[in-house]
Write a protein that holds these residues in place. Sequence first.
Motif, PDB file in Angstrom:
ATOM      1  N   SER A  40      -2.196 -10.550   7.037  1.00 44.24           N
ATOM      2  CA  SER A  40      -0.903  -9.868   7.026  1.00 44.24           C
ATOM      3  C   SER A  40      -1.123  -8.361   7.132  1.00 44.24           C
ATOM      4  O   SER A  40      -1.894  -7.780   6.375  1.00 44.24           O
ATOM      5  N   VAL A  41      -0.445  -7.769   8.108  1.00 44.41           N
ATOM      6  CA  VAL A  41      -0.544  -6.329   8.345  1.00 44.41           C
ATOM      7  C   VAL A  41       0.800  -5.698   7.990  1.00 44.41           C
ATOM      8  O   VAL A  41       1.831  -6.085   8.536  1.00 44.41           O
ATOM      9  N   ALA A  42       0.774  -4.740   7.069  1.00 44.77           N
ATOM     10  CA  ALA A  42       1.999  -4.008   6.735  1.00 44.77           C
ATOM     11  C   ALA A  42       2.143  -2.825   7.674  1.00 44.77           C
ATOM     12  O   ALA A  42       1.198  -2.066   7.866  1.00 44.77           O
ATOM     13  N   LEU A  43       3.325  -2.701   8.269  1.00 45.35           N
ATOM     14  CA  LEU A  43       3.633  -1.557   9.134  1.00 45.35           C
ATOM     15  C   LEU A  43       4.600  -0.673   8.350  1.00 45.35           C
ATOM     16  O   LEU A  43       5.758  -1.016   8.156  1.00 45.35           O
ATOM     17  N   GLU A 174      11.421  -5.389   8.138  1.00 41.01           N
ATOM     18  CA  GLU A 174      11.986  -5.046   6.820  1.00 41.01           C
ATOM     19  C   GLU A 174      12.665  -6.254   6.175  1.00 41.01           C
ATOM     20  O   GLU A 174      13.846  -6.198   5.820  1.00 41.01           O
ATOM     21  N   PRO A 175      11.909  -7.339   5.991  1.00 43.60           N
ATOM     22  CA  PRO A 175      12.513  -8.612   5.558  1.00 43.60           C
ATOM     23  C   PRO A 175      13.081  -8.573   4.145  1.00 43.60           C
ATOM     24  O   PRO A 175      13.908  -9.411   3.806  1.00 43.60           O
ATOM     25  N   THR A 176      12.645  -7.610   3.337  1.00 42.67           N
ATOM     26  CA  THR A 176      13.168  -7.562   1.964  1.00 42.67           C
ATOM     27  C   THR A 176      14.027  -6.322   1.749  1.00 42.67           C
ATOM     28  O   THR A 176      14.349  -5.973   0.621  1.00 42.67           O
ATOM     29  N   GLY A 177      14.424  -5.685   2.849  1.00 42.47           N
ATOM     30  CA  GLY A 177      15.188  -4.444   2.761  1.00 42.47           C
ATOM     31  C   GLY A 177      16.522  -4.557   2.044  1.00 42.47           C
ATOM     32  O   GLY A 177      17.010  -3.584   1.483  1.00 42.47           O
ATOM     33  N   ASN A 178      17.102  -5.768   2.048  1.00 36.87           N
ATOM     34  CA  ASN A 178      18.399  -5.954   1.393  1.00 36.87           C
ATOM     35  C   ASN A 178      18.288  -6.538  -0.013  1.00 36.87           C
ATOM     36  O   ASN A 178      19.304  -6.853  -0.622  1.00 36.87           O
ATOM     37  N   LEU A 179      17.062  -6.716  -0.509  1.00 37.34           N
ATOM     38  CA  LEU A 179      16.893  -7.431  -1.781  1.00 37.34           C
ATOM     39  C   LEU A 179      16.538  -6.485  -2.926  1.00 37.34           C
ATOM     40  O   LEU A 179      15.953  -5.425  -2.718  1.00 37.34           O
ATOM     41  N   THR A 206       7.833  -2.531   6.624  1.00 36.28           N
ATOM     42  CA  THR A 206       8.434  -2.358   5.307  1.00 36.28           C
ATOM     43  C   THR A 206       8.429  -0.887   4.898  1.00 36.28           C
ATOM     44  O   THR A 206       7.609  -0.103   5.366  1.00 36.28           O
ATOM     45  N   HIS A 207       9.360  -0.532   4.027  1.00 38.40           N
ATOM     46  CA  HIS A 207       9.374   0.805   3.427  1.00 38.40           C
ATOM     47  C   HIS A 207       8.710   0.766   2.070  1.00 38.40           C
ATOM     48  O   HIS A 207       8.487   1.795   1.449  1.00 38.40           O
ATOM     49  N   ASN A 208       8.454  -0.457   1.581  1.00 41.27           N
ATOM     50  CA  ASN A 208       8.061  -0.620   0.189  1.00 41.27           C
ATOM     51  C   ASN A 208       6.541  -0.562   0.036  1.00 41.27           C
ATOM     52  O   ASN A 208       5.821  -1.502   0.350  1.00 41.27           O
TER      53      ASN A 208
END
Length: 230
Positions: A40-43, A174-179, A206-208
């Motif tokens: 898994s690569v975080a961008l 950003e799959p968790t952007g709304n959570l 992700t921003h997280n």
Amino acid sequence: MAGANHPVLFLDKIERRYSQGGTTLNILKGIELGAWAGQSVALIAPSGAGKSTLLHIAGLLEHADGGEVYIDGAATSGLGDAERTRIRRTEIGFVYQAHHLLPEFSAIENVMLPQMIRGLSRRVAEKRGHELLTYLGLGERLAHRPAELSGGEQQRVSIARAVANAPRILLADEPTGNLDPHTAAHVFDTLTQLVRASGLAAVIATHNLELAGRMDRRVTLRDGYIVELA
Ligand code: ADP
Ligand code: MG
């Protein structure tokens, strides 16, 4: 390029520019990025840096203005629309910030649909949907419609749908952007666990930073280029 050691997804000198009101915006200037099976690569990059653009090009939803997208070692720029669509359906799974589930269908039906579109029987699609949703902790929610699920549950169904056809590549924008943070962490852990267990090559915008820290690798976009982070 067969063998276990080459990246499942490789972006080679990818360029993308947009013309706007007489000026040209060079968003991606020469992206070099490989993603390997089970990794898994975080961008991580600020808004407007080009994360979505990069993911759309990697997922064959958009054409690059230069460079090449290799999937399992094969160049894709010369392929026709039908073949690109076939690769998108079978080799690539997408998860977006909003779940985009079909509201009138249950959780399991949402996971069955892409399989049936691909030509699998209802029985096979249902078995796979059941297994996937159970694996993602939703075994008790199979018959729930999206509106009857929490935000985190909706995203887990989206993840199940994205991998329903056993793709090689998972792209998440950003799959968790709304959570909320707690739910986001849970969804992220589920996602990274699935990536390892199914040998997916995943790129997740992700921003997280905290969640990105749990992934195998971190990269950012700086002035149109990929930079590896520690
Ligand atoms: P991110 O996902 O990192 O927020 P995007 O990839 O959505 O960034 O966008 C990168 C830049 O490209 C932004 O400045 C955006 O305004 C611009 N852009 C994206 N799509 C288009 C388009 N279709 N036309 C013109 N500019 C675009
Ligand atoms: Mg974006």
